[in-house]
Design a protein around this motif. Structure first.
Motif, PDB file in Angstrom:
ATOM      1  N   VAL A  93       0.860  -1.180   0.000  1.00 55.66           N
ATOM      2  CA  VAL A  93       0.000   0.000   0.000  1.00 55.66           C
ATOM      3  C   VAL A  93       0.899   1.233   0.000  1.00 55.66           C
ATOM      4  CG1 VAL A  93      -1.745   1.328   1.247  1.00 55.66           C
ATOM      5  CG2 VAL A  93      -1.882  -1.164   1.207  1.00 55.66           C
ATOM      6  N   GLN A  94       0.813   2.018  -1.053  1.00 58.26           N
ATOM      7  CA  GLN A  94       1.599   3.235  -1.171  1.00 58.26           C
ATOM      8  C   GLN A  94       0.819   4.407  -0.586  1.00 58.26           C
ATOM      9  OE1 GLN A  94       2.275   3.454  -5.391  1.00 58.26           O
ATOM     10  NE2 GLN A  94       3.688   1.708  -5.414  1.00 58.26           N
ATOM     11  N   VAL A  95       1.526   5.328   0.060  1.00 56.94           N
ATOM     12  CA  VAL A  95       0.897   6.466   0.736  1.00 56.94           C
ATOM     13  C   VAL A  95       1.447   7.758   0.162  1.00 56.94           C
ATOM     14  CG1 VAL A  95       0.459   7.587   2.945  1.00 56.94           C
ATOM     15  CG2 VAL A  95       0.680   5.095   2.839  1.00 56.94           C
ATOM     16  N   LYS A  96       0.544   8.655  -0.224  1.00 52.75           N
ATOM     17  CA  LYS A  96       0.948   9.958  -0.746  1.00 52.75           C
ATOM     18  C   LYS A  96       0.067  11.033  -0.132  1.00 52.75           C
ATOM     19  CE  LYS A  96       1.734  12.548  -5.031  1.00 52.75           C
ATOM     20  NZ  LYS A  96       1.645  12.536  -6.515  1.00 52.75           N
ATOM     21  N   GLU A  97       0.695  12.075   0.414  1.00 54.90           N
ATOM     22  CA  GLU A  97      -0.033  13.162   1.056  1.00 54.90           C
ATOM     23  C   GLU A  97       0.055  14.424   0.205  1.00 54.90           C
ATOM     24  OE1 GLU A  97       1.610  13.695   4.911  1.00 54.90           O
ATOM     25  OE2 GLU A  97       1.296  11.613   5.518  1.00 54.90           O
ATOM     26  N   SER A  98      -1.047  15.160   0.158  1.00 59.43           N
ATOM     27  CA  SER A  98      -1.071  16.424  -0.573  1.00 59.43           C
ATOM     28  C   SER A  98      -2.144  17.327   0.009  1.00 59.43           C
ATOM     29  CB  SER A  98      -1.339  16.176  -2.064  1.00 59.43           C
ATOM     30  OG  SER A  98      -1.421  17.409  -2.767  1.00 59.43           O
ATOM     31  N   LYS A  99      -1.716  18.436   0.601  1.00 60.54           N
ATOM     32  CA  LYS A  99      -2.623  19.465   1.121  1.00 60.54           C
ATOM     33  C   LYS A  99      -3.672  18.895   2.071  1.00 60.54           C
ATOM     34  CE  LYS A  99      -2.057  22.325  -3.016  1.00 60.54           C
ATOM     35  NZ  LYS A  99      -2.733  23.009  -4.148  1.00 60.54           N
ATOM     36  N   GLY A 100      -3.230  18.074   2.990  1.00 61.53           N
ATOM     37  CA  GLY A 100      -4.125  17.535   4.005  1.00 61.53           C
ATOM     38  C   GLY A 100      -4.934  16.333   3.590  1.00 61.53           C
ATOM     39  N   THR A 101      -4.729  15.838   2.368  1.00 59.43           N
ATOM     40  CA  THR A 101      -5.426  14.648   1.886  1.00 59.43           C
ATOM     41  C   THR A 101      -4.427  13.536   1.643  1.00 59.43           C
ATOM     42  OG1 THR A 101      -7.209  15.917   0.860  1.00 59.43           O
ATOM     43  CG2 THR A 101      -6.868  13.690   0.050  1.00 59.43           C
ATOM     44  N   THR A 102      -4.778  12.324   2.041  1.00 58.07           N
ATOM     45  CA  THR A 102      -3.910  11.164   1.848  1.00 58.07           C
ATOM     46  C   THR A 102      -4.523  10.233   0.813  1.00 58.07           C
ATOM     47  OG1 THR A 102      -3.146  11.276   4.139  1.00 58.07           O
ATOM     48  CG2 THR A 102      -2.764   9.220   2.960  1.00 58.07           C
ATOM     49  N   THR A 103      -3.716   9.814  -0.152  1.00 60.91           N
ATOM     50  CA  THR A 103      -4.136   8.840  -1.146  1.00 60.91           C
ATOM     51  C   THR A 103      -3.441   7.518  -0.880  1.00 60.91           C
ATOM     52  OG1 THR A 103      -4.509  10.534  -2.833  1.00 60.91           O
ATOM     53  CG2 THR A 103      -4.235   8.271  -3.603  1.00 60.91           C
ATOM     54  N   LEU A 104      -4.216   6.464  -0.712  1.00 59.73           N
ATOM     55  CA  LEU A 104      -3.697   5.114  -0.533  1.00 59.73           C
ATOM     56  C   LEU A 104      -3.843   4.363  -1.848  1.00 59.73           C
ATOM     57  CD1 LEU A 104      -5.298   4.200   2.919  1.00 59.73           C
ATOM     58  CD2 LEU A 104      -3.042   5.169   2.485  1.00 59.73           C
ATOM     59  N   THR A 105      -2.778   3.734  -2.294  1.00 57.96           N
ATOM     60  CA  THR A 105      -2.799   3.004  -3.561  1.00 57.96           C
ATOM     61  C   THR A 105      -2.376   1.564  -3.330  1.00 57.96           C
ATOM     62  OG1 THR A 105      -2.251   5.009  -4.810  1.00 57.96           O
ATOM     63  CG2 THR A 105      -1.912   2.895  -5.917  1.00 57.96           C
ATOM     64  N   LEU A 106      -3.224   0.628  -3.711  1.00 60.18           N
ATOM     65  CA  LEU A 106      -2.887  -0.786  -3.676  1.00 60.18           C
ATOM     66  C   LEU A 106      -2.086  -1.107  -4.927  1.00 60.18           C
ATOM     67  CD1 LEU A 106      -3.257  -3.667  -2.461  1.00 60.18           C
ATOM     68  CD2 LEU A 106      -5.308  -3.850  -3.905  1.00 60.18           C
ATOM     69  N   ALA A 107      -0.883  -1.608  -4.743  1.00 53.77           N
ATOM     70  CA  ALA A 107       0.003  -1.883  -5.879  1.00 53.77           C
ATOM     71  C   ALA A 107       0.643  -3.249  -5.704  1.00 53.77           C
ATOM     72  CB  ALA A 107       1.070  -0.808  -5.998  1.00 53.77           C
ATOM     73  N   ASP A 108       1.023  -3.856  -6.836  1.00 54.99           N
ATOM     74  CA  ASP A 108       1.760  -5.113  -6.748  1.00 54.99           C
ATOM     75  C   ASP A 108       3.217  -4.817  -6.421  1.00 54.99           C
ATOM     76  OD1 ASP A 108       2.978  -4.312  -9.133  1.00 54.99           O
ATOM     77  OD2 ASP A 108       1.674  -5.549 -10.386  1.00 54.99           O
ATOM     78  N   ARG A 109       4.013  -5.852  -6.223  1.00 56.58           N
ATOM     79  CA  ARG A 109       5.399  -5.658  -5.790  1.00 56.58           C
ATOM     80  C   ARG A 109       6.233  -4.913  -6.829  1.00 56.58           C
ATOM     81  NH1 ARG A 109       7.201  -9.066  -1.709  1.00 56.58           N
ATOM     82  NH2 ARG A 109       9.186  -7.970  -1.941  1.00 56.58           N
ATOM     83  N   ALA A 110       5.779  -4.929  -8.096  1.00 59.98           N
ATOM     84  CA  ALA A 110       6.486  -4.197  -9.148  1.00 59.98           C
ATOM     85  C   ALA A 110       6.091  -2.726  -9.182  1.00 59.98           C
ATOM     86  CB  ALA A 110       6.208  -4.839 -10.505  1.00 59.98           C
TER      87      ALA A 110
END
Length: 421
Positions: free
Chosen positions: A324-341
């Motif tokens: 699960v990748q985590v990215k924050e921007s201006k108080g909002t967090t985006t969670l992305t389900l990704a494979d190992r690649a």
């Protein structure tokens, strides 16, 4: 394979309601013989007595009264928020002793000894007892002014949270074994062995971080001591059953200068591990990260020197296929389900800062802490679950504003260290 039902012929009832003896009925038109009552086969034909007719009414009255009693009992043992209360586990704000009460209904029974039948593998299918669908251990408080305690709750059923450890000074941190039966708490630098239904035991002092081994037998801890301008961190292996200790590695580094972040970022930082973080990896090693240290270090659990590595390990799913990748921007967090690649398969965005992500044992959900600034300027943190199967938005499972650091009961946290570049 579904087996089709076999057709069954049902004979329709032809007997009319009771009125007069069958023998007195006139012959049926069309020449058919008159139906007679066979006393040898059917017994005497008679009108029911008054007492016989009253029996069904009496049974109905008794059942109705039993239903009323059950409703009254449910009302008596229901809390203000509509959840059924448990008899044990109610926190006491005045208690200065760490306690581990008996488990609530529906939880798997704890083993009397952590070494009896303990799992020796990190595979979720071999971790022993089966726990609730949303059963977690987490940190929370009862009211805003209360200290932090360790709680257990299965959020898939209607029940109150059960207190696993409490103290007047609060619980700084906890770790729970992958097999779900035992844990450890950190209170004012002291490591305590926790097991539902048993009294807590002291395992060591002067520690700043704790984590369980993948085999559920050993607690790894970090002891930091000051030496002039430098700090020394010792990674210590503590046997949960006996308290025996051995040092598996040490590192000396310049004493860090710590500057506090804004309150919300600080709460996120602490929930993700704080100043010192120890990660047991799937290959039976440890990753040590210390704020201000020259590097992140890889430690052999068997003991030896600490080797610098590229950075923090990755958290992977129980089958080692997803992150699960985590990215924050201006108080909002985006969670992305990704494979190992790194290829994205699903994503969701949510207002607030996310911390302490953990995979469910079956790999179909992740739990995390979401924090945001409250109306009075304080930090509000609650637990959320993101269902990766139905692709819906994450749902809030606590609402008291002070719940964080959840670990799924009976799940191995799978950290994979990255090789040095």
């Amino acid at each position: 394979m579904v087996v089709p039902p076999v057709p069954v012929e049902v004979e329709a009832a032809t007997q009319a309601p009771w009125s007069a003896p069958v023998e007195d009925m006139p012959a049926i038109e069309g020449g058919h013989p008159r139906m007679t009552w066979d006393r040898r086969r059917m017994g005497e034909r008679r009108r029911p007595t008054t007492s016989e007719q009253a029996v069904p009414w009496l049974i109905g009255i008794v059942l109705a009264m039993a239903g009323i009693v059950l409703v009254l009992l449910a009302l008596i043992y229901t809390s203000e928020n509509g959840h059924l209360t448990t008899v044990s586990g109610s926190p006491s704000a005045g208690s200065s002793i760490v306690v581990v009460p008996s488990e609530g209904s529906g939880a798997a029974a704890a083993s009397a000894s952590p070494t009896d039948g303990a799992s020796t593998t990190a595979s979720p299918s071999a971790l022993g007892p089966t726990y609730g669908a949303l059963e977690m251990i987490y940190l929370s408080r009862t009211i805003a002014s209360a200290p932090i305690y360790v709680f257990r709750r299965d959020f898939s059923v209607t029940q109150e949270a059960e207190t696993l450890a409490r103290a007047d000074q609060g619980v700084e941190q906890f770790a729970w074994a992958p097999d779900g039966r035992i844990g450890a708490g950190l209170i004012s630098g002291r490591v305590l062995a926790l097991q539902p239904g048993h009294a807590a035991r002291a395992l060591g002092d002067g520690m700043v971080d704790i984590s369980f081994s993948t085999d559920s037998r050993t607690v790894y801890a970090v002891r930091v001591t000051r030496n002039g301008a430098n700090d020394k961190a010792d990674v210590v292996a503590v046997e949960w059953a006996t308290g025996a200790q051995r040092t598996v590695g040490s590192v000396t580094y310049p004493h860090p200068q710590v500057v506090a972040d804004p309150a919300l970022k600080e709460a996120q930082f602490i929930d993700d591990g704080g100043l010192v973080r120890l990660y047991p990896t799937v290959d039976n090693r440890l990753v040590l990260w210390i704020l201000g240290a020259p590097s992140t270090y890889l430690v052999s659990a068997a003991g030896g020197s600490l080797a610098p590595i590229a950075g923090l390990p990755k958290l992977v799913s129980p089958d080692d296929q997803w992150t699960v990748q985590v990215k924050e921007s201006k108080g909002t967090t985006t969670l992305t389900l990704a494979d190992r690649a790194g290829s994205a398969r699903a994503a969701t965005s949510i207002t607030g800062l996310v911390s302490h992500i953990r995979w469910a044992p079956n790999g179909s959900e992740v739990a995390f802490t979401l924090g945001h600034t409250g109306q009075n300027g304080g930090v509000v943190q609650n637990l959320y679950v993101w269902d990766l199967v139905d692709a819906k938005a994450p749902i809030e499972i606590t609402s008291n504003g002070a719940s964080f650091g959840a670990e799924w009961r009976g799940a191995a946290v799978r950290w994979v260290s990255e090789p040095a570049s």
